[in-house]
Scaffold this motif. Structure first.
Motif, PDB file in Angstrom:
ATOM      1  N   GLY A  63       0.826  -1.202   0.000  1.00 36.74           N
ATOM      2  CA  GLY A  63       0.000   0.000   0.000  1.00 36.74           C
ATOM      3  C   GLY A  63       0.866   1.260   0.000  1.00 36.74           C
ATOM      4  O   GLY A  63       0.536   2.258  -0.649  1.00 36.74           O
ATOM      5  N   ALA A  64       1.978   1.202   0.721  1.00 31.79           N
ATOM      6  CA  ALA A  64       2.883   2.356   0.767  1.00 31.79           C
ATOM      7  C   ALA A  64       3.474   2.611  -0.623  1.00 31.79           C
ATOM      8  O   ALA A  64       3.574   3.759  -1.076  1.00 31.79           O
ATOM      9  CB  ALA A  64       3.989   2.100   1.781  1.00 31.79           C
ATOM     10  N   LEU A  65       3.838   1.532  -1.312  1.00 34.45           N
ATOM     11  CA  LEU A  65       4.403   1.669  -2.669  1.00 34.45           C
ATOM     12  C   LEU A  65       3.347   2.263  -3.592  1.00 34.45           C
ATOM     13  O   LEU A  65       3.621   3.148  -4.405  1.00 34.45           O
ATOM     14  CB  LEU A  65       4.865   0.299  -3.188  1.00 34.45           C
ATOM     15  CG  LEU A  65       5.917  -0.406  -2.331  1.00 34.45           C
ATOM     16  CD1 LEU A  65       6.109  -1.846  -2.773  1.00 34.45           C
ATOM     17  CD2 LEU A  65       7.248   0.335  -2.381  1.00 34.45           C
ATOM     18  N   ARG A  66       2.122   1.804  -3.439  1.00 36.31           N
ATOM     19  CA  ARG A  66       1.019   2.291  -4.282  1.00 36.31           C
ATOM     20  C   ARG A  66       0.806   3.795  -4.084  1.00 36.31           C
ATOM     21  O   ARG A  66       0.705   4.543  -5.048  1.00 36.31           O
ATOM     22  CB  ARG A  66      -0.240   1.494  -3.927  1.00 36.31           C
ATOM     23  CG  ARG A  66      -1.438   1.774  -4.796  1.00 36.31           C
ATOM     24  CD  ARG A  66      -2.336   2.825  -4.159  1.00 36.31           C
ATOM     25  NE  ARG A  66      -3.275   3.306  -5.154  1.00 36.31           N
ATOM     26  CZ  ARG A  66      -3.767   4.539  -5.177  1.00 36.31           C
ATOM     27  NH1 ARG A  66      -3.405   5.410  -4.273  1.00 36.31           N
ATOM     28  NH2 ARG A  66      -4.603   4.901  -6.099  1.00 36.31           N
ATOM     29  N   HIS A  67       0.759   4.224  -2.839  1.00 40.69           N
ATOM     30  CA  HIS A  67       0.549   5.651  -2.568  1.00 40.69           C
ATOM     31  C   HIS A  67       1.708   6.495  -3.104  1.00 40.69           C
ATOM     32  O   HIS A  67       1.499   7.608  -3.579  1.00 40.69           O
ATOM     33  CB  HIS A  67       0.412   5.886  -1.064  1.00 40.69           C
ATOM     34  CG  HIS A  67      -0.998   5.824  -0.567  1.00 40.69           C
ATOM     35  ND1 HIS A  67      -2.055   5.369  -1.329  1.00 40.69           N
ATOM     36  CD2 HIS A  67      -1.536   6.186   0.641  1.00 40.69           C
ATOM     37  CE1 HIS A  67      -3.172   5.441  -0.604  1.00 40.69           C
ATOM     38  NE2 HIS A  67      -2.880   5.936   0.582  1.00 40.69           N
ATOM     39  N   ALA A  68       2.909   5.975  -3.003  1.00 40.74           N
ATOM     40  CA  ALA A  68       4.070   6.737  -3.505  1.00 40.74           C
ATOM     41  C   ALA A  68       3.936   6.945  -5.009  1.00 40.74           C
ATOM     42  O   ALA A  68       4.157   8.043  -5.534  1.00 40.74           O
ATOM     43  CB  ALA A  68       5.362   5.989  -3.177  1.00 40.74           C
ATOM     44  N   ILE A  69       3.538   5.882  -5.705  1.00 46.42           N
ATOM     45  CA  ILE A  69       3.434   5.952  -7.169  1.00 46.42           C
ATOM     46  C   ILE A  69       2.386   6.978  -7.591  1.00 46.42           C
ATOM     47  O   ILE A  69       2.623   7.806  -8.478  1.00 46.42           O
ATOM     48  CB  ILE A  69       3.115   4.548  -7.756  1.00 46.42           C
ATOM     49  CG1 ILE A  69       4.323   3.634  -7.589  1.00 46.42           C
ATOM     50  CG2 ILE A  69       2.694   4.647  -9.220  1.00 46.42           C
ATOM     51  CD1 ILE A  69       4.064   2.173  -7.936  1.00 46.42           C
ATOM     52  N   THR A  70       1.231   6.953  -6.935  1.00 41.87           N
ATOM     53  CA  THR A  70       0.150   7.840  -7.399  1.00 41.87           C
ATOM     54  C   THR A  70       0.282   9.260  -6.861  1.00 41.87           C
ATOM     55  O   THR A  70      -0.341  10.172  -7.395  1.00 41.87           O
ATOM     56  CB  THR A  70      -1.241   7.286  -6.990  1.00 41.87           C
ATOM     57  OG1 THR A  70      -1.254   7.126  -5.574  1.00 41.87           O
ATOM     58  CG2 THR A  70      -1.532   5.971  -7.660  1.00 41.87           C
ATOM     59  N   THR A  71       1.095   9.445  -5.816  1.00 44.13           N
ATOM     60  CA  THR A  71       1.198  10.779  -5.213  1.00 44.13           C
ATOM     61  C   THR A  71       2.397  11.557  -5.739  1.00 44.13           C
ATOM     62  O   THR A  71       2.394  12.785  -5.740  1.00 44.13           O
ATOM     63  CB  THR A  71       1.282  10.643  -3.667  1.00 44.13           C
ATOM     64  OG1 THR A  71       0.212   9.804  -3.229  1.00 44.13           O
ATOM     65  CG2 THR A  71       1.162  11.996  -2.971  1.00 44.13           C
TER      66      THR A  71
END
Ligand code: PLP
Length: 404
Positions: A107-115
């Motif tokens: 989830g942390a990786l996902r948020h980094a990518i989209t943010t």
């Protein structure tokens, strides 16, 4: 009539690692002497999941009304502070860190990518990488670019990193770099001080060309030679040149893969920026999974904050780490003697054996009941799931399969 949108019509059916693991387990069940080095979890020598009992106790003692309630969207403050302290306790950077809860490190990786990337922009990572990095980028309509991971001396290829980072900045005016260290999946490599100094220099030189975000994925941080905070200490010098993020995960550190507890931590010296980042991340949570596992975060927050409980968890983890370290030691002795090519490997769940035709070598090993994961130009070997007694046969199989 096709109901799926075009970009979703050709998604692969199954994660290939899970498919290999399923076959290995089925063959083992039917009595074959299988070596299953595909699993991404630490197993004991009988093939049972290594579990830290004191964490389970903490989970059992979560009051029902806490576990059943919604957690705050950004995560319970005690949990977030626990994670920040876990990474940065005693360091000045802790005072300007902000964090948001995520379901696991994924989830942390996902948020980094989209943010930190616009749609269609590319994420930059090492040539060997955990394949879900690409899945996460794909699913978020971003792409993935790589730099060569190792130079001729087997160190992080700083020169290629500099070239590729410049290319990314030229192409899109910003960069997001994922570095999985220590105990990189799949290679087992840990960046040392020299590697980090190279990364810091490169990012410092490139920083004027656009915003650079460097995410350190510390999923395996508790299995390194050094203490967690020491593994990335030189990278903290990046904090005034780049946005430094940590993808923190309880999956391996607390042997709670299914609990889905993680966090994205950002270092923002500027208070205004810190608020904007915090808001953007919490908003992203509201717009995806809403809130995370309340019972899990409560239990892990207690483990992080209660000295006695934490000491018991650390002690149990140390015993599991010893088991893994013994496998790594045996591997290093036998694999070096057998002439296998693999990166510096001091600890962690995986290593990779370099090999030109990895799919062919993996298929050959599979025939003799040895399961490893073919990746680009190498075979991933998960010592986390191989008993010490099987390492000799594993190395021998790999030697034959990679030197046909
Ligand atoms: N990063 C790497 C390199 C991993 O291998 C994993 C899990 O296998 C993760 C992050 C995240 O795991 P989780 O989402 O279970 O915390």
């Amino acid at each position: 009539m096709e109901f799926l949108i075009p970009s979703r019509t050709a998604r692969p059916a199954d994660d290939p690692i899970f498919a290999l693991n399923a076959e290995a387990q089925a063959r083992k069940k039917s009595g074959e002497p299988v070596i299953n080095a595909t699993v991404g979890a630490l197993l004991d020598d009988d093939g049972k999941l290594a579990v830290i009992g004191a964490v389970v106790e903490a989970l059992r003692s979560v009051p029902p009304e806490v576990g059943a309630a919604y957690a705050p969207i950004a995560g319970p403050p005690a949990f977030l502070q626990g994670v920040i302290d876990d990474l940065l306790a005693g360091r000045p950077e802790a005072s300007f860190a902000t964090a948001v809860a995520t379901p696991g490190g994924s989830g942390a990786l996902r948020h980094a990518i989209t943010t930190f990337l616009e749609p269609q922009q590319m994420l930059l990572t090492t040539g060997f990488y955990w394949s879900p990095y690409k899945t996460l980028a794909d699913e978020a309509d971003r792409t993935l670019a790589t730099f060569r991971m190792f130079d001729e001396k087997g160190r992080l290829d700083i020169a290629d990193f500099e070239r590729k980072l410049a290319g990314v900045l030229d192409a899109q005016g910003r960069a997001l770099v994922f570095l999985n260290t220590p105990c990189h999946n799949p290679t087992g490599y840990s960046l040392d001080e020299t590697d980090w100094n190279g990364v810091v220099d490169v990012v410092g030189r490139a920083a004027g060309r656009g915003p650079i975000t460097v995410l350190i994925d510390v999923a395996y941080g508790r299995y390194a030679k050094e203490k967690l905070g020491e593994t990335f200490a030189p990278a903290l010098r990046l904090a005034d040149k780049a946005m430094v993020l940590f993808a923190w995960s309880a999956s391996k550190s607390f042997t709670q893969y299914g609990l889905r507890v993680g966090a994205l931590v950002a270092l923002c010296p500027d208070a205004g920026e810190r608020t904007r980042v915090q808001n953007a991340l919490a908003y992203a949570s509201r717009g995806t999974w809403s809130n995370c596992n309340a019972a899990g975060m409560n239990a892990i927050a207690r483990v992080l904050a209660d000295p006695d409980l934490r000491a018991r968890v650390d002690q149990e983890r140390a015993a599991w780490k010893d088991l893994l370290d013994r496998r790594v030691e045996r591997w290093n002795a036998l694999a070096t003697a057998a002439g296998l090519g693999y990166p510096r490997y001091d600890g962690g769940f995986f290593t990779t054996v370099f090999c030109e035709d990895a799919p062919r070598a993996a298929a050959r090993l599979r025939e003799e009941g040895i399961f490893v994961v073919p990746v680009q130009g190498a075979l991933r070997v998960g010592l986390c799931s191989v008993p010490e007694r099987d390492i000799e046969r594993l190395v021998d199989g790999l030697r034959r399969a990679t030197n046909p």
